[in-house]
Design an enzyme around this catalytic site. Sequence first.
Site, PDB file in Angstrom:
ATOM      1  N   GLY A  48       0.881  -1.171   0.000  1.00 25.85           N
ATOM      2  CA  GLY A  48       0.000   0.000   0.000  1.00 25.85           C
ATOM      3  C   GLY A  48       0.907   1.206   0.000  1.00 25.85           C
ATOM      4  O   GLY A  48       1.834   1.287  -0.798  1.00 25.85           O
ATOM      5  N   GLU A  49       0.679   2.106   0.930  1.00 27.34           N
ATOM      6  CA  GLU A  49       1.535   3.288   1.056  1.00 27.34           C
ATOM      7  C   GLU A  49       2.062   3.291   2.487  1.00 27.34           C
ATOM      8  O   GLU A  49       1.276   3.428   3.432  1.00 27.34           O
ATOM      9  CB  GLU A  49       0.696   4.532   0.742  1.00 27.34           C
ATOM     10  CG  GLU A  49       1.489   5.796   0.660  1.00 27.34           C
ATOM     11  CD  GLU A  49       2.592   5.745  -0.391  1.00 27.34           C
ATOM     12  OE1 GLU A  49       2.358   5.231  -1.501  1.00 27.34           O
ATOM     13  OE2 GLU A  49       3.699   6.211  -0.084  1.00 27.34           O
ATOM     14  N   SER A  50       3.375   3.129   2.621  1.00 29.13           N
ATOM     15  CA  SER A  50       3.908   2.933   3.974  1.00 29.13           C
ATOM     16  C   SER A  50       3.678   4.149   4.877  1.00 29.13           C
ATOM     17  O   SER A  50       3.459   3.988   6.087  1.00 29.13           O
ATOM     18  CB  SER A  50       5.387   2.566   3.914  1.00 29.13           C
ATOM     19  OG  SER A  50       6.136   3.563   3.265  1.00 29.13           O
ATOM     20  N   CYS A  80       6.115  -5.413   0.211  1.00 30.53           N
ATOM     21  CA  CYS A  80       6.288  -4.062  -0.327  1.00 30.53           C
ATOM     22  C   CYS A  80       6.226  -3.000   0.782  1.00 30.53           C
ATOM     23  O   CYS A  80       7.163  -2.906   1.558  1.00 30.53           O
ATOM     24  CB  CYS A  80       5.293  -3.815  -1.451  1.00 30.53           C
ATOM     25  SG  CYS A  80       5.864  -2.544  -2.581  1.00 30.53           S
ATOM     26  N   ILE A 132       5.544  -2.900  -7.727  1.00 27.63           N
ATOM     27  CA  ILE A 132       4.777  -1.660  -7.882  1.00 27.63           C
ATOM     28  C   ILE A 132       5.378  -0.615  -6.940  1.00 27.63           C
ATOM     29  O   ILE A 132       5.231  -0.716  -5.723  1.00 27.63           O
ATOM     30  CB  ILE A 132       3.289  -1.882  -7.532  1.00 27.63           C
ATOM     31  CG1 ILE A 132       2.694  -3.014  -8.382  1.00 27.63           C
ATOM     32  CG2 ILE A 132       2.496  -0.584  -7.721  1.00 27.63           C
ATOM     33  CD1 ILE A 132       1.330  -3.491  -7.903  1.00 27.63           C
ATOM     34  N   ARG A 133       6.070   0.336  -7.494  1.00 29.30           N
ATOM     35  CA  ARG A 133       6.768   1.357  -6.677  1.00 29.30           C
ATOM     36  C   ARG A 133       7.465   0.697  -5.489  1.00 29.30           C
ATOM     37  O   ARG A 133       7.320   1.105  -4.329  1.00 29.30           O
ATOM     38  CB  ARG A 133       5.791   2.439  -6.219  1.00 29.30           C
ATOM     39  CG  ARG A 133       5.242   3.244  -7.402  1.00 29.30           C
ATOM     40  CD  ARG A 133       4.540   4.510  -6.993  1.00 29.30           C
ATOM     41  NE  ARG A 133       3.484   4.243  -6.056  1.00 29.30           N
ATOM     42  CZ  ARG A 133       3.419   4.726  -4.834  1.00 29.30           C
ATOM     43  NH1 ARG A 133       4.354   5.544  -4.405  1.00 29.30           N
ATOM     44  NH2 ARG A 133       2.428   4.426  -4.053  1.00 29.30           N
ATOM     45  N   HIS A 168       4.754  -8.341  -4.880  1.00 29.50           N
ATOM     46  CA  HIS A 168       3.364  -8.596  -4.459  1.00 29.50           C
ATOM     47  C   HIS A 168       2.867  -9.968  -4.909  1.00 29.50           C
ATOM     48  O   HIS A 168       2.190 -10.062  -5.941  1.00 29.50           O
ATOM     49  CB  HIS A 168       2.435  -7.553  -5.094  1.00 29.50           C
ATOM     50  CG  HIS A 168       2.534  -6.197  -4.515  1.00 29.50           C
ATOM     51  ND1 HIS A 168       1.744  -5.749  -3.498  1.00 29.50           N
ATOM     52  CD2 HIS A 168       3.351  -5.168  -4.835  1.00 29.50           C
ATOM     53  CE1 HIS A 168       2.051  -4.503  -3.205  1.00 29.50           C
ATOM     54  NE2 HIS A 168       3.027  -4.119  -3.995  1.00 29.50           N
ATOM     55  N   GLU A 170       0.416 -11.563  -3.861  1.00 29.07           N
ATOM     56  CA  GLU A 170      -1.056 -11.609  -3.796  1.00 29.07           C
ATOM     57  C   GLU A 170      -1.684 -11.076  -5.087  1.00 29.07           C
ATOM     58  O   GLU A 170      -2.891 -11.157  -5.259  1.00 29.07           O
ATOM     59  CB  GLU A 170      -1.558 -10.838  -2.567  1.00 29.07           C
ATOM     60  CG  GLU A 170      -1.588  -9.317  -2.663  1.00 29.07           C
ATOM     61  CD  GLU A 170      -0.217  -8.648  -2.581  1.00 29.07           C
ATOM     62  OE1 GLU A 170       0.811  -9.354  -2.568  1.00 29.07           O
ATOM     63  OE2 GLU A 170      -0.180  -7.400  -2.537  1.00 29.07           O
TER      64      GLU A 170
HETATM   65  N1  GLN Z   1       5.895   3.012  -2.654  1.00 29.40           N
HETATM   66  C1  GLN Z   1       5.157   2.527  -1.522  1.00 29.40           C
HETATM   67  C2  GLN Z   1       5.764   3.046  -0.229  1.00 29.40           C
HETATM   68  O1  GLN Z   1       6.829   3.559  -0.234  1.00 29.40           O
HETATM   69  C3  GLN Z   1       5.093   1.009  -1.502  1.00 29.40           C
HETATM   70  C4  GLN Z   1       4.377   0.509  -2.727  1.00 29.40           C
HETATM   71  C5  GLN Z   1       3.661  -0.765  -2.543  1.00 29.40           C
HETATM   72  O2  GLN Z   1       3.420  -1.251  -1.442  1.00 29.40           O
HETATM   73  N2  GLN Z   1       3.254  -1.323  -3.646  1.00 29.40           N
HETATM   74  O3  GLN Z   1       5.161   2.940   0.789  1.00 29.40           O
END
Ligand code: GLN
Length: 189
Positions: A48-50, A80, A132-133, A168, A170
């Site tokens: 997600g977004e940390s 991630c 993903i990022r 990921h 999942e």
């Molecule tokens: N870029 C996100 C972060 O720094 C992580 C991306 C992800 O979990 N797919 O939190």
Amino acid sequence: MNIGVLALQGSVKEHMKMITSVNKKIGVVAVRTVDELAAVDGLIIPGGESTTLRRLMDSFGLTTPVRERILAGMPVWGTCAGLILLANRIEGETSCLGVLDIDVKRNAYGRQIDSFVADEDFAGMYMPMVFIRAPKITRVGEGVEVLGEHDGDPVAVRCGNILATAFHPEMTRDNRAHKYFISMIDAKE
Ligand code: GLN
């Protein structure tokens, strides 16, 4: 067996479905409270977004209880953003849970548009890895085992009860990484 997925933000449902696809008899719990955390034998911290995840963990009063359960030996798997939260050091930021001796650099594989899939080995299983990022693991401490690499960089690591992947699993149809995590919990019980 009950497996929790930290359900504050990110790819929660996808992880829950994967666990059920491995074994319908495993209980899958969306964890948002300390009581829900107490009911699980293992925890997945999703991608997600940390920055959002760590803020929500703090406001739900989960950061210290999650850290304490991990230090007491509960199997945990961060994917991630989840990996970032587990790391001892995050470049340019303070650490969150700080339970895994790795250094990470966030977004080191580029922006959303640079997302990619690579086929690589994870713990001896060749599988698709979705990035993903994703964060890059820039240092691996002593005692941390590398379970997978991409382009010479570690992308899956394990230290005892702690598993972390920069990709990921999942988001694929391959549930063998989830099987691997379930076997970590089995070994513990
Ligand atoms: N870029 C996100 C972060 O720094 C992580 C991306 C992800 O979990 N797919 O939190």
